[in-house]
Scaffold this motif. Structure first.
Motif, PDB file in Angstrom:
ATOM      1  N   SER A   7      -4.751 -29.452  40.122  1.00  0.00           N
ATOM      2  CA  SER A   7      -6.042 -28.804  39.879  1.00  0.00           C
ATOM      3  C   SER A   7      -7.086 -29.432  40.782  1.00  0.00           C
ATOM      4  CB  SER A   7      -6.438 -28.948  38.407  1.00  0.00           C
ATOM      5  OG  SER A   7      -6.583 -30.310  38.067  1.00  0.00           O
ATOM      6  N   GLY A   8      -8.250 -28.815  40.796  1.00  0.00           N
ATOM      7  CA  GLY A   8      -9.373 -29.384  41.530  1.00  0.00           C
ATOM      8  C   GLY A   8      -9.713 -28.681  42.826  1.00  0.00           C
ATOM      9  N   GLY A   9      -8.922 -27.708  43.211  1.00  0.00           N
ATOM     10  CA  GLY A   9      -9.224 -26.976  44.423  1.00  0.00           C
ATOM     11  C   GLY A   9     -10.466 -26.112  44.262  1.00  0.00           C
ATOM     12  N   GLY A  10     -10.953 -25.607  45.380  1.00  0.00           N
ATOM     13  CA  GLY A  10     -12.133 -24.759  45.334  1.00  0.00           C
ATOM     14  C   GLY A  10     -12.672 -24.525  46.721  1.00  0.00           C
ATOM     15  N   LEU A  11     -13.882 -23.983  46.748  1.00  0.00           N
ATOM     16  CA  LEU A  11     -14.566 -23.691  48.002  1.00  0.00           C
ATOM     17  C   LEU A  11     -15.547 -24.812  48.308  1.00  0.00           C
ATOM     18  CD1 LEU A  11     -15.381 -21.776  50.321  1.00  0.00           C
ATOM     19  CD2 LEU A  11     -16.983 -20.714  48.706  1.00  0.00           C
ATOM     20  N   VAL A  12     -15.480 -25.334  49.515  1.00  0.00           N
ATOM     21  CA  VAL A  12     -16.372 -26.417  49.907  1.00  0.00           C
ATOM     22  C   VAL A  12     -16.790 -26.214  51.361  1.00  0.00           C
ATOM     23  CG1 VAL A  12     -14.452 -27.924  50.619  1.00  0.00           C
ATOM     24  CG2 VAL A  12     -16.635 -28.940  49.921  1.00  0.00           C
ATOM     25  N   GLN A  13     -17.981 -26.646  51.678  1.00  0.00           N
ATOM     26  CA  GLN A  13     -18.441 -26.563  53.059  1.00  0.00           C
ATOM     27  C   GLN A  13     -17.782 -27.648  53.898  1.00  0.00           C
ATOM     28  OE1 GLN A  13     -22.751 -26.702  52.943  1.00  0.00           O
ATOM     29  NE2 GLN A  13     -22.843 -24.470  53.166  1.00  0.00           N
ATOM     30  N   ALA A  14     -17.629 -27.363  55.166  1.00  0.00           N
ATOM     31  CA  ALA A  14     -17.117 -28.379  56.080  1.00  0.00           C
ATOM     32  C   ALA A  14     -17.989 -29.629  55.974  1.00  0.00           C
ATOM     33  CB  ALA A  14     -17.114 -27.847  57.503  1.00  0.00           C
ATOM     34  N   GLY A  15     -17.333 -30.767  55.926  1.00  0.00           N
ATOM     35  CA  GLY A  15     -18.047 -32.022  55.735  1.00  0.00           C
ATOM     36  C   GLY A  15     -18.156 -32.443  54.289  1.00  0.00           C
ATOM     37  N   GLY A  16     -17.830 -31.550  53.393  1.00  0.00           N
ATOM     38  CA  GLY A  16     -17.934 -31.842  51.966  1.00  0.00           C
ATOM     39  C   GLY A  16     -16.704 -32.536  51.419  1.00  0.00           C
ATOM     40  N   SER A  17     -16.673 -32.694  50.098  1.00  0.00           N
ATOM     41  CA  SER A  17     -15.611 -33.442  49.427  1.00  0.00           C
ATOM     42  C   SER A  17     -15.065 -32.667  48.240  1.00  0.00           C
ATOM     43  CB  SER A  17     -16.152 -34.789  48.922  1.00  0.00           C
ATOM     44  OG  SER A  17     -16.613 -35.590  49.982  1.00  0.00           O
ATOM     45  N   LEU A  18     -13.810 -32.931  47.941  1.00  0.00           N
ATOM     46  CA  LEU A  18     -13.160 -32.430  46.732  1.00  0.00           C
ATOM     47  C   LEU A  18     -12.211 -33.512  46.232  1.00  0.00           C
ATOM     48  CD1 LEU A  18     -12.033 -28.752  47.487  1.00  0.00           C
ATOM     49  CD2 LEU A  18     -13.727 -29.463  45.799  1.00  0.00           C
ATOM     50  N   ARG A  19     -11.953 -33.504  44.937  1.00  0.00           N
ATOM     51  CA  ARG A  19     -10.934 -34.382  44.384  1.00  0.00           C
ATOM     52  C   ARG A  19      -9.898 -33.533  43.665  1.00  0.00           C
ATOM     53  NH1 ARG A  19     -11.135 -39.201  39.866  1.00  0.00           N
ATOM     54  NH2 ARG A  19     -11.323 -37.402  38.446  1.00  0.00           N
ATOM     55  N   LEU A  20      -8.691 -33.624  44.132  1.00  0.00           N
ATOM     56  CA  LEU A  20      -7.581 -32.942  43.488  1.00  0.00           C
ATOM     57  C   LEU A  20      -6.921 -33.866  42.473  1.00  0.00           C
ATOM     58  CD1 LEU A  20      -5.848 -31.220  46.540  1.00  0.00           C
ATOM     59  CD2 LEU A  20      -7.802 -30.442  45.188  1.00  0.00           C
ATOM     60  N   SER A  21      -6.402 -33.286  41.418  1.00  0.00           N
ATOM     61  CA  SER A  21      -5.670 -34.032  40.398  1.00  0.00           C
ATOM     62  C   SER A  21      -4.281 -33.444  40.226  1.00  0.00           C
ATOM     63  CB  SER A  21      -6.408 -33.961  39.053  1.00  0.00           C
ATOM     64  OG  SER A  21      -7.695 -34.528  39.138  1.00  0.00           O
ATOM     65  N   CYS A  22      -3.355 -34.307  39.893  1.00  0.00           N
ATOM     66  CA  CYS A  22      -1.985 -33.882  39.596  1.00  0.00           C
ATOM     67  C   CYS A  22      -1.589 -34.568  38.296  1.00  0.00           C
ATOM     68  CB  CYS A  22      -1.049 -34.261  40.728  1.00  0.00           C
ATOM     69  SG  CYS A  22       0.696 -33.884  40.400  1.00  0.00           S
ATOM     70  N   ALA A  23      -1.535 -33.807  37.230  1.00  0.00           N
ATOM     71  CA  ALA A  23      -1.160 -34.340  35.920  1.00  0.00           C
ATOM     72  C   ALA A  23       0.320 -34.096  35.697  1.00  0.00           C
ATOM     73  CB  ALA A  23      -1.980 -33.665  34.827  1.00  0.00           C
ATOM     74  N   ALA A  24       1.030 -35.149  35.287  1.00  0.00           N
ATOM     75  CA  ALA A  24       2.486 -35.068  35.195  1.00  0.00           C
ATOM     76  C   ALA A  24       2.977 -35.399  33.797  1.00  0.00           C
ATOM     77  CB  ALA A  24       3.115 -36.018  36.208  1.00  0.00           C
ATOM     78  N   SER A  25       4.133 -34.871  33.470  1.00  0.00           N
ATOM     79  CA  SER A  25       4.777 -35.190  32.204  1.00  0.00           C
ATOM     80  C   SER A  25       6.268 -34.924  32.330  1.00  0.00           C
ATOM     81  CB  SER A  25       4.184 -34.368  31.056  1.00  0.00           C
ATOM     82  OG  SER A  25       4.409 -32.992  31.277  1.00  0.00           O
ATOM     83  N   GLY A  26       7.047 -35.540  31.428  1.00  0.00           N
ATOM     84  CA  GLY A  26       8.471 -35.252  31.376  1.00  0.00           C
ATOM     85  C   GLY A  26       9.360 -36.180  32.160  1.00  0.00           C
ATOM     86  N   PHE A  27       8.784 -37.225  32.752  1.00  0.00           N
ATOM     87  CA  PHE A  27       9.593 -38.210  33.468  1.00  0.00           C
ATOM     88  C   PHE A  27       8.816 -39.527  33.476  1.00  0.00           C
ATOM     89  CE2 PHE A  27       7.111 -38.282  37.388  1.00  0.00           C
ATOM     90  CZ  PHE A  27       6.439 -37.061  37.327  1.00  0.00           C
ATOM     91  N   THR A  28       9.479 -40.585  33.939  1.00  0.00           N
ATOM     92  CA  THR A  28       8.831 -41.902  33.967  1.00  0.00           C
ATOM     93  C   THR A  28       7.867 -41.939  35.140  1.00  0.00           C
ATOM     94  OG1 THR A  28      10.834 -42.873  33.016  1.00  0.00           O
ATOM     95  CG2 THR A  28       9.206 -44.385  33.969  1.00  0.00           C
ATOM     96  N   PHE A  29       6.638 -41.637  34.838  1.00  0.00           N
ATOM     97  CA  PHE A  29       5.628 -41.433  35.879  1.00  0.00           C
ATOM     98  C   PHE A  29       5.416 -42.683  36.731  1.00  0.00           C
ATOM     99  CE2 PHE A  29       2.061 -39.356  37.767  1.00  0.00           C
ATOM    100  CZ  PHE A  29       1.118 -40.351  37.982  1.00  0.00           C
ATOM    101  N   ALA A  30       5.315 -43.834  36.085  1.00  0.00           N
ATOM    102  CA  ALA A  30       4.957 -45.053  36.805  1.00  0.00           C
ATOM    103  C   ALA A  30       5.984 -45.419  37.872  1.00  0.00           C
ATOM    104  CB  ALA A  30       4.768 -46.208  35.826  1.00  0.00           C
ATOM    105  N   ASP A  31       7.217 -45.022  37.689  1.00  0.00           N
ATOM    106  CA  ASP A  31       8.272 -45.353  38.644  1.00  0.00           C
ATOM    107  C   ASP A  31       8.326 -44.389  39.822  1.00  0.00           C
ATOM    108  OD1 ASP A  31      10.836 -46.447  36.254  1.00  0.00           O
ATOM    109  OD2 ASP A  31       9.098 -47.478  37.126  1.00  0.00           O
ATOM    110  N   SER A  32       7.816 -43.216  39.607  1.00  0.00           N
ATOM    111  CA  SER A  32       8.033 -42.126  40.554  1.00  0.00           C
ATOM    112  C   SER A  32       7.050 -42.173  41.711  1.00  0.00           C
ATOM    113  CB  SER A  32       7.901 -40.794  39.824  1.00  0.00           C
ATOM    114  OG  SER A  32       8.041 -39.701  40.707  1.00  0.00           O
TER     115      SER A  32
END
Length: 127
Positions: A7-32
């Motif tokens: 998630s976190g995508g969108g429309l941004v002007q050149a020079g701008g910033s975005l933060r994408l997130s990836c939420a995970a479940s169903g496996f040992t996240f810390a190892d992956s």
């Protein structure tokens, strides 16, 4: 069931910033290892960045070094991609993926290392 939710995508002007997130479940996240990939219209999917194991070692594609930062919050099973100084060439659908097993390293672009993939989130850059 393994799930990756980008998630976190969108429309941004050149020079701008975005933060994408990836939420995970169903496996040992810390190892992956978790990787971010992107695919622009008419182009092949390419690796952007990856982060491996709980120590948080990272790698970046040359095209994003110094502009993008990947981090992970193991308590939240989430990986973030902070994207600054966005350029037209950064416009793409961004995907996160997980190896799903202990990974002591990660390399950009090695899609075959990643067993689980999320749906994409669209980043549009206007100039």
């Amino acid at each position: 069931e393994v799930q990756l939710q980008a998630s976190g995508g969108g429309l941004v002007q050149a020079g701008g910033s975005l933060r994408l997130s990836c939420a995970a479940s169903g496996f040992t996240f810390a190892d992956s290892a978790i990787g971010w990939f992107r695919q622009a219209p008419g182009k092949e999917r390419e690796g952007v960045s990856c982060i491996y194991n709980s120590d948080g070692g990272t790698n970046y594609a040359d095209s994003v070094k110094g502009r993008f930062t990947i981090t992970r919050d193991n308590a939240k099973n989430t990986v973030y991609l902070q994207m600054n100084n966005l350029k037209d060439d950064d416009a793409a659908v961004y995907y996160c993926a997980a190896t799903g097993h202990y990974s002591s390293s990660c390399q950009i672009g090695r899609e075959y290392d990643y067993e689980h993939w999320g749906q994409g989130t669209l980043v549009t850059v206007s100039s």
